[in-house]
Structures are given as structure tokens and as C-alpha cells.
Design an enzyme around this catalytic site. Sequence first.
Site, short mmCIF file in Angstrom:
data_model
loop_
_atom_site.label_atom_id
_atom_site.label_comp_id
_atom_site.label_asym_id
_atom_site.label_seq_id
_atom_site.Cartn_x
_atom_site.Cartn_y
_atom_site.Cartn_z
N SER A 1 0.84 -1.21 0.00
CA SER A 1 0.00 0.00 0.00
C SER A 1 0.87 1.25 0.00
CB SER A 1 -0.88 0.00 1.25
OG SER A 1 -1.44 1.27 1.47
N TYR B 1 -2.70 5.75 -4.58
CA TYR B 1 -3.88 6.58 -4.78
C TYR B 1 -3.39 7.80 -5.57
CZ TYR B 1 -6.32 3.91 -1.16
OH TYR B 1 -6.91 2.90 -0.44
N THR C 1 -5.49 2.53 -7.37
CA THR C 1 -6.81 2.25 -6.78
C THR C 1 -7.74 3.40 -7.12
OG1 THR C 1 -5.81 0.97 -5.01
CG2 THR C 1 -8.03 1.80 -4.61
N LYS D 1 -7.33 -1.02 -9.91
CA LYS D 1 -8.08 -1.72 -8.86
C LYS D 1 -9.32 -0.92 -8.47
CE LYS D 1 -7.56 -3.34 -4.06
NZ LYS D 1 -8.02 -2.30 -3.13
N HIS E 1 -13.22 -2.66 -2.64
CA HIS E 1 -12.37 -2.23 -1.53
C HIS E 1 -12.76 -2.98 -0.24
CE1 HIS E 1 -9.54 1.36 -1.08
NE2 HIS E 1 -9.53 0.87 0.14
N ARG F 1 -8.08 -8.74 4.57
CA ARG F 1 -8.09 -8.82 6.04
C ARG F 1 -7.42 -10.07 6.61
NH1 ARG F 1 -12.86 -6.60 4.22
NH2 ARG F 1 -13.46 -4.58 5.07
C1 LIG Z 1 -7.39 -2.38 6.93
C2 LIG Z 1 -7.50 -2.25 5.44
C3 LIG Z 1 -6.73 -1.31 4.78
C4 LIG Z 1 -6.80 -1.21 3.39
N1 LIG Z 1 -5.97 -0.32 2.76
C5 LIG Z 1 -5.98 -0.25 1.41
C6 LIG Z 1 -5.06 0.57 0.73
O1 LIG Z 1 -4.23 1.24 1.34
N2 LIG Z 1 -5.13 0.60 -0.63
C7 LIG Z 1 -6.04 -0.15 -1.35
O2 LIG Z 1 -6.05 -0.08 -2.57
N3 LIG Z 1 -6.90 -0.95 -0.72
C8 LIG Z 1 -6.89 -1.04 0.62
N4 LIG Z 1 -7.74 -1.90 1.26
C9 LIG Z 1 -8.64 -2.77 0.45
C10 LIG Z 1 -7.95 -4.10 0.09
O3 LIG Z 1 -6.93 -3.91 -0.85
C11 LIG Z 1 -8.92 -5.12 -0.51
O4 LIG Z 1 -9.60 -4.54 -1.59
C12 LIG Z 1 -9.93 -5.69 0.48
O5 LIG Z 1 -9.39 -5.77 1.78
C13 LIG Z 1 -10.34 -7.08 0.01
O6 LIG Z 1 -11.32 -7.61 0.81
P1 LIG Z 1 -11.07 -8.67 2.01
O7 LIG Z 1 -10.45 -7.88 3.13
O8 LIG Z 1 -12.46 -9.11 2.31
O9 LIG Z 1 -10.17 -9.77 1.51
C14 LIG Z 1 -7.69 -2.03 2.65
C15 LIG Z 1 -8.47 -2.97 3.32
C16 LIG Z 1 -8.37 -3.10 4.69
C17 LIG Z 1 -9.21 -4.15 5.37
#
Ligand SMILES: Cc1cc2nc3c(=O)[nH]c(=O)nc-3n(C[C@H](O)[C@H](O)[C@H](O)COP(=O)(O)O)c2cc1C
Length: 352
Positions: A104, A127, A153, A226, A250, A305
Site C-alpha cells: 500500500s 492513490y 486504486t 483496482k 475495496h 483482512r
Molecule cells: C485495513 C484495510 C486497509 C486497506 N488499505 C488499502 C489501501 O491502502 N489501498 C487499497 O487499494 N486498498 C486497501 N484496502 C482494500 C484491500 O486492498 C482489498 O480490496 C480488500 O481488503 C479485500 O477484501 P477482504 O479484506 O475481504 O479480503 C484495505 C483494506 C483493509 C481491510
Amino acid sequence: MPHLSVDDYAIAARELVDSKVWDFVCGGGGAEITLAANRHIFDTAMIRPRILVDVSICDTSRLLLGDRWPSPIGIAPTAYHTLLHPEGELATAQGANGAPMVVSIFAGQPLEEIAKRATGPLWLQLYWLQRRDVMTSLAKRAHDAGFRALMLTVDAPRIGRRLRDMRNGFAIPPHIQAVNLDETVMAATHQPDGIAKHAALTFDQRVTWADLAWLKSLTDLPLVLKGVLTAEDAALAVEHGVDAIVVSNHGGRQLDGAVPAMRALPEVVAAVDGRCPVLVDGGIRHGRDVFVALASGASAVLIGRPVLWALAAGGASGVGELLSLLNAEFEHTMALAGRPRAEEITRSALYG
Ligand SMILES: Cc1cc2nc3c(=O)[nH]c(=O)nc-3n(C[C@H](O)[C@H](O)[C@H](O)COP(=O)(O)O)c2cc1C
């Protein structure tokens, strides 16, 4: 106790993680309708197993953007791994066991140090910031450190209304830093509701398709988009030279009520029509879910997660064990479904 399912990592992590951090990790946007819907699709998908097939060897590996992945499972970009473990992304990268990891833009460890500990291909997630000089420098640093792709993203021009975080007054603690961004970019993050405030101040909400060419021109790395959820946008992405697409909402953290990624996947795959790989994320909690995603047309999946739970529960070795578990479950599903080769996991492997 060995962890026999992804849920076991969640149970172990919950004991160890501060309750506000737990809500930040596990929560979604609004009433969390999309968060729940992401999961529901997998719980209702049914497999059509074939019989009397030689399944003594099941090949889980996948070729994607020039790299052979040990399985179609990669690590989704998630911010601030240092919230879950002091080593943060260093431990995640080490534990990846050859799986690709998307780092990230809000990583808690320097890109170059993550690259030194990496065991599989790294992609950098961005981003779109108002400060294009910062984006340029990040892209070039990733390139120089050996990252294999950039991921933009596009579902977060603003941050979703995450009610758990708002009720908790959640703020990123001062000792947790997005170390790859300079202080001026990060200024608001440590206030309550700071993630949303920070995004409002620093993300560029005016970006459109025409701007992608600039991002692509920064390096010769492939560009992954994404946050695509419609056939229309998938077609535009291909027309604008994107090298891969991630169908994602997301993890239900942005637009509540957005279509579950798995429901959007078939229309995106049809619109792309083989012109670039299509990945999916959101709600994947078992190797069976990976199988279902591939049968629905995905080239690979990303896990969010669960990686954070495993990192909190066991650091690098926790992440390694989690990925081995998911891969073993996937391989087992392939065998019992009579589809020993990933290319044979087509729509005919699913009911309905
Ligand atoms: C705590 C957390 C932080 C996240 N931070 C980002 C991020 O910095 N950039 C991004 O593109 N997606 C971020 N996401 C989204 C994840 O890349 C992903 O799309 C999502 O967690 C997938 O779903 P899942 O957690 O059910 O596997 C984040 C998700 C979580 C849970």
C-alpha cells in the site's frame, strides 16, 4: 492450537489487537451491506465436481504479468501493517512464501526495505495524489527497488463513511507512520477521523481516464487498475492500455451498496474478453472461494483482512502459514472437484 481455517486467525488476532484497530481492519462503509454481500456470494456458490479424473498432481501455479505465482493467491494492498505487528510489511513480505504482495501507498515500512525481505513479486499500490511529484518519486523508487507493477486504486476519490471508526474516534497512532510519504502529505492522519480528512486534503478528485497516460509514462512497469465494477469501465480500462484489472469494492469499505465484486466479475470478464488478466478481491476466506473465483473467470485473487489477522497472530510465520493453508485448501478443492489444472476451472465447474 494449529490454525485449521482462516477464521482461526481472526479469533487469535482478536485477542491480541486493540478493539479500535480491530474495527478499523474488519469494518466496512455505511451499514456494511456490501461487506456482507461480498461474503454471501461465496457461501451460496456450489461446485459441480467431475469424477474419475487423475488428480494425483494438481498444478496451482499461475503465470501473471510475466511472473509465475505459486498459486493464484496474492496479498491485497492494506495500509499500515505496523498497526498489527511491529515489523509490519517487512514481516508480511517475508512470510509471503513466494506469493505476490501489493504494498500500500500507506505502508509503514520503506519500499526498499520491504523489497529486501520480499520472497515473491511486489507491486506498489497508489492513490492519485494532488502532489504529482510525490507520485513520480514513489513510482520511480518502486521501479528501482525491483517492484514488478504499479496498481492504481480508483474506488476511493474520497474515503467511505466508516461508521465504526467514526464512533470510535479512531485515529492512526502517532508512532504509526506512512513512511514512504513525506510529512506534508500525511499531516491530518493522526487526528480522529484523520484517514478521511487526510484523503480529502491530499487525494486528487479531478482525475479521469485521460490522466492514466501520465502515470503509465513514469515507468515501464505494467499498470493494474483496482476498483473496477462494471463492463463499461473494464472496456475503458483496456482501451486506455491498462495491463490488468482488479474487480473490487475495496472490501466493502468504500461505496456501501456497491455490487459485490464476485457478482460484477462475469460482466467485467466478458467485456475484457481475454485482453488482460482480471483479478478479484473481497470476502475470500477459503481455498474453495479461490476455486469459485477462478471458475467465474478470474485469473487470480487478492486477500485483504486475513493477511492482517495472520500478521497480528504470528508475524512472518503467521502470514506464511495462512498462505499455505489457503493454497492447500485450493489444491484440495481442485482434486475433489476433478479439475487438476487451473485452466480447467471454467464456468462449467459451478452450478447455475
Ligand atoms: C485495513 C484495510 C486497509 C486497506 N488499505 C488499502 C489501501 O491502502 N489501498 C487499497 O487499494 N486498498 C486497501 N484496502 C482494500 C484491500 O486492498 C482489498 O480490496 C480488500 O481488503 C479485500 O477484501 P477482504 O479484506 O475481504 O479480503 C484495505 C483494506 C483493509 C481491510
